[in-house]
Design a protein around this motif. Sequence first.
Motif, PDB file in Angstrom:
ATOM      1  N   UNK A 164       4.972  12.019  -8.374  1.00 45.58           N
ATOM      2  CA  UNK A 164       3.806  11.228  -8.745  1.00 45.58           C
ATOM      3  C   UNK A 164       3.823   9.813  -8.178  1.00 45.58           C
ATOM      4  N   UNK A 165       4.531   9.607  -7.086  1.00 44.85           N
ATOM      5  CA  UNK A 165       4.627   8.260  -6.492  1.00 44.85           C
ATOM      6  C   UNK A 165       4.348   8.332  -4.999  1.00 44.85           C
ATOM      7  N   UNK A 166       3.452   7.463  -4.528  1.00 47.84           N
ATOM      8  CA  UNK A 166       3.229   7.259  -3.096  1.00 47.84           C
ATOM      9  C   UNK A 166       4.140   6.123  -2.659  1.00 47.84           C
ATOM     10  N   UNK A 167       4.969   6.373  -1.651  1.00 46.71           N
ATOM     11  CA  UNK A 167       5.911   5.360  -1.172  1.00 46.71           C
ATOM     12  C   UNK A 167       5.409   4.779   0.146  1.00 46.71           C
ATOM     13  N   UNK A 168       5.435   3.456   0.248  1.00 46.94           N
ATOM     14  CA  UNK A 168       4.954   2.731   1.423  1.00 46.94           C
ATOM     15  C   UNK A 168       6.109   1.952   2.026  1.00 46.94           C
ATOM     16  N   UNK A 169       6.464   2.291   3.280  1.00 47.60           N
ATOM     17  CA  UNK A 169       7.586   1.672   3.976  1.00 47.60           C
ATOM     18  C   UNK A 169       7.162   1.299   5.398  1.00 47.60           C
ATOM     19  N   UNK A 170       6.273   0.345   5.543  1.00 50.70           N
ATOM     20  CA  UNK A 170       5.837  -0.012   6.896  1.00 50.70           C
ATOM     21  C   UNK A 170       6.955  -0.709   7.667  1.00 50.70           C
ATOM     22  N   UNK A 171       6.841  -0.770   8.991  1.00 55.81           N
ATOM     23  CA  UNK A 171       7.784  -1.602   9.740  1.00 55.81           C
ATOM     24  C   UNK A 171       7.741  -3.042   9.231  1.00 55.81           C
ATOM     25  N   UNK A 172       8.850  -3.725   9.344  1.00 59.92           N
ATOM     26  CA  UNK A 172       8.888  -5.128   8.911  1.00 59.92           C
ATOM     27  C   UNK A 172       8.015  -6.010   9.797  1.00 59.92           C
ATOM     28  N   UNK A 173       7.645  -5.479  10.948  1.00 57.39           N
ATOM     29  CA  UNK A 173       6.792  -6.206  11.899  1.00 57.39           C
ATOM     30  C   UNK A 173       5.308  -5.948  11.664  1.00 57.39           C
ATOM     31  N   UNK A 174       4.956  -5.200  10.623  1.00 55.44           N
ATOM     32  CA  UNK A 174       3.556  -4.872  10.341  1.00 55.44           C
ATOM     33  C   UNK A 174       2.729  -6.162  10.238  1.00 55.44           C
ATOM     34  N   UNK A 175       1.490  -6.114  10.708  1.00 56.64           N
ATOM     35  CA  UNK A 175       0.610  -7.283  10.620  1.00 56.64           C
ATOM     36  C   UNK A 175      -0.184  -7.256   9.317  1.00 56.64           C
ATOM     37  N   UNK A 176      -0.719  -8.391   8.933  1.00 54.41           N
ATOM     38  CA  UNK A 176      -1.563  -8.436   7.731  1.00 54.41           C
ATOM     39  C   UNK A 176      -2.834  -7.620   7.933  1.00 54.41           C
ATOM     40  N   UNK A 177      -3.317  -7.578   9.161  1.00 52.18           N
ATOM     41  CA  UNK A 177      -4.503  -6.759   9.440  1.00 52.18           C
ATOM     42  C   UNK A 177      -4.192  -5.277   9.217  1.00 52.18           C
ATOM     43  N   UNK A 178      -3.002  -4.848   9.604  1.00 54.39           N
ATOM     44  CA  UNK A 178      -2.607  -3.454   9.377  1.00 54.39           C
ATOM     45  C   UNK A 178      -2.398  -3.189   7.887  1.00 54.39           C
ATOM     46  N   UNK A 179      -1.861  -4.167   7.177  1.00 57.91           N
ATOM     47  CA  UNK A 179      -1.738  -4.036   5.719  1.00 57.91           C
ATOM     48  C   UNK A 179      -3.123  -3.871   5.094  1.00 57.91           C
ATOM     49  N   UNK A 180      -4.091  -4.691   5.529  1.00 61.26           N
ATOM     50  CA  UNK A 180      -5.456  -4.587   5.001  1.00 61.26           C
ATOM     51  C   UNK A 180      -6.044  -3.205   5.263  1.00 61.26           C
ATOM     52  N   UNK A 181      -5.818  -2.676   6.464  1.00 59.69           N
ATOM     53  CA  UNK A 181      -6.323  -1.343   6.797  1.00 59.69           C
ATOM     54  C   UNK A 181      -5.693  -0.291   5.885  1.00 59.69           C
ATOM     55  N   UNK A 182      -4.394  -0.419   5.656  1.00 55.63           N
ATOM     56  CA  UNK A 182      -3.709   0.549   4.803  1.00 55.63           C
ATOM     57  C   UNK A 182      -4.219   0.484   3.371  1.00 55.63           C
ATOM     58  N   UNK A 183      -4.398  -0.714   2.851  1.00 54.64           N
ATOM     59  CA  UNK A 183      -4.897  -0.871   1.480  1.00 54.64           C
ATOM     60  C   UNK A 183      -6.279  -0.240   1.347  1.00 54.64           C
ATOM     61  N   UNK A 184      -7.134  -0.458   2.337  1.00 49.90           N
ATOM     62  CA  UNK A 184      -8.479   0.126   2.304  1.00 49.90           C
ATOM     63  C   UNK A 184      -8.417   1.652   2.308  1.00 49.90           C
ATOM     64  N   UNK A 185      -7.505   2.218   3.086  1.00 45.45           N
ATOM     65  CA  UNK A 185      -7.376   3.676   3.137  1.00 45.45           C
ATOM     66  C   UNK A 185      -6.854   4.231   1.808  1.00 45.45           C
ATOM     67  N   UNK A 186      -5.912   3.531   1.190  1.00 48.92           N
ATOM     68  CA  UNK A 186      -5.398   3.965  -0.110  1.00 48.92           C
ATOM     69  C   UNK A 186      -6.503   3.876  -1.167  1.00 48.92           C
ATOM     70  N   UNK A 187      -7.250   2.788  -1.149  1.00 49.08           N
ATOM     71  CA  UNK A 187      -8.354   2.625  -2.103  1.00 49.08           C
ATOM     72  C   UNK A 187      -9.379   3.752  -1.942  1.00 49.08           C
ATOM     73  N   UNK A 188      -9.699   4.079  -0.716  1.00 47.85           N
ATOM     74  CA  UNK A 188     -10.659   5.157  -0.447  1.00 47.85           C
ATOM     75  C   UNK A 188     -10.124   6.500  -0.937  1.00 47.85           C
TER      76      UNK A 188
END
Length: 382
Positions: A349-373
């Motif tokens: 029952x857990x979604x785990x998020x482990x992006x590269x440490x080099x991830x950009x804030x724009x990529x974080x925003x895209x990921x959050x939007x996809x999770x919300x959707x």
Amino acid sequence: MSHLFPTYNRWELELVSGKGTVVKDGEGRTYLDFISGIAVCNLGHSPEVVKEAVKEQLEKVWHVSNLFPITAQEEVGGLLTEHTDLEAVFFCNSGAEANEAAIKLAKKHTGKTKILTFKQSFHGRTFATMSATGQEKVHSGFGPLAPSFDYLPYNDESALEGIKGDEIAAIMVEIIQGEGGVIPGTTAFLKAVEAKCREWGALLIVDEVQTGIGRTGRPFAYQHHDLNPDIVTAAKGLGSGFPVGAMIGKEALTASFSPGTHGSTFGGNPLAMAAAKATLETIFVPSFLQEVEDKGAYFMKELKDKLSAHNVSIRGNGLMIGIGLESEAGGIITDLRENGLLTLPAGPKVIRLLPPLTVSREEIDQAVAKVEEALGKATAVV
């Protein structure tokens, strides 16, 4: 018919190339990779600094065995000891091997037989590390386990009381239980574990296989809690995808691992050391680590804000984050994958998020939007 043992439930897509946070499958579709090879590709896919270091080493020598001195081992060992306040390193090929070495060293050094670990922990799949793991699903079908391990409730200081420490060689603990659900340990609990080790004359082993090498914004996650471990194990992020693990320990332990007591044919070979050195020299820079901490805080805040309408819990530290759901996570993880975001479970029952440490804030925003959707779609179906 496959030529492989069916030990993995593989997804029906093969990743054939990647750069940074973006990977591409065999049909040309692209994805944001918030798995990072399960917290391995901390510098993203194909980092130039690591690639160049390995290419340079490829022109020299690939493998000589530990019959010979390997200067790069001393260099990587120095980087690890400098950032742990420990003194000695044993190199191997994986996190399980690092934990196996820690178990052997603790028993040999103390002369004691028992090691305490915690329910829902995960320490590996060799026989000893499987036995150390506090999950029945990992044990099932393998008969009697190694008899050395007892499992206590995680984050429960009271469970440490009333235990006779005469036979306790060590307590092995994760700072955040990764496979167990992305459950952070509290400072009070972790300090209580450390205090019991000191009271019993036991060793404190911190398993940083998943949390180490900058994942939480510090070189190692135990440093958020002012702990003083005797042994720290590392692997995953250490080599940017090259198989390498390390057990790091106090100088007082070195006499117990004298010649012939332990070894590894491939451990610390020149190619792995080239990858590890370039990785550590990039990650163990204060400004890089601060950026990881800042991005982790931003990611956590955005998830909490954007998912506030859903009945979920957001937990973790740095760029190791879990989204706890009320229902099974598998369907949402599949939907995210189909929508171009790769995530993985941490329990049912857990979604785990482990992006590269080099991830950009724009990529974080895209990921959050996809999770919300995805959560919105799942709620609509219900």
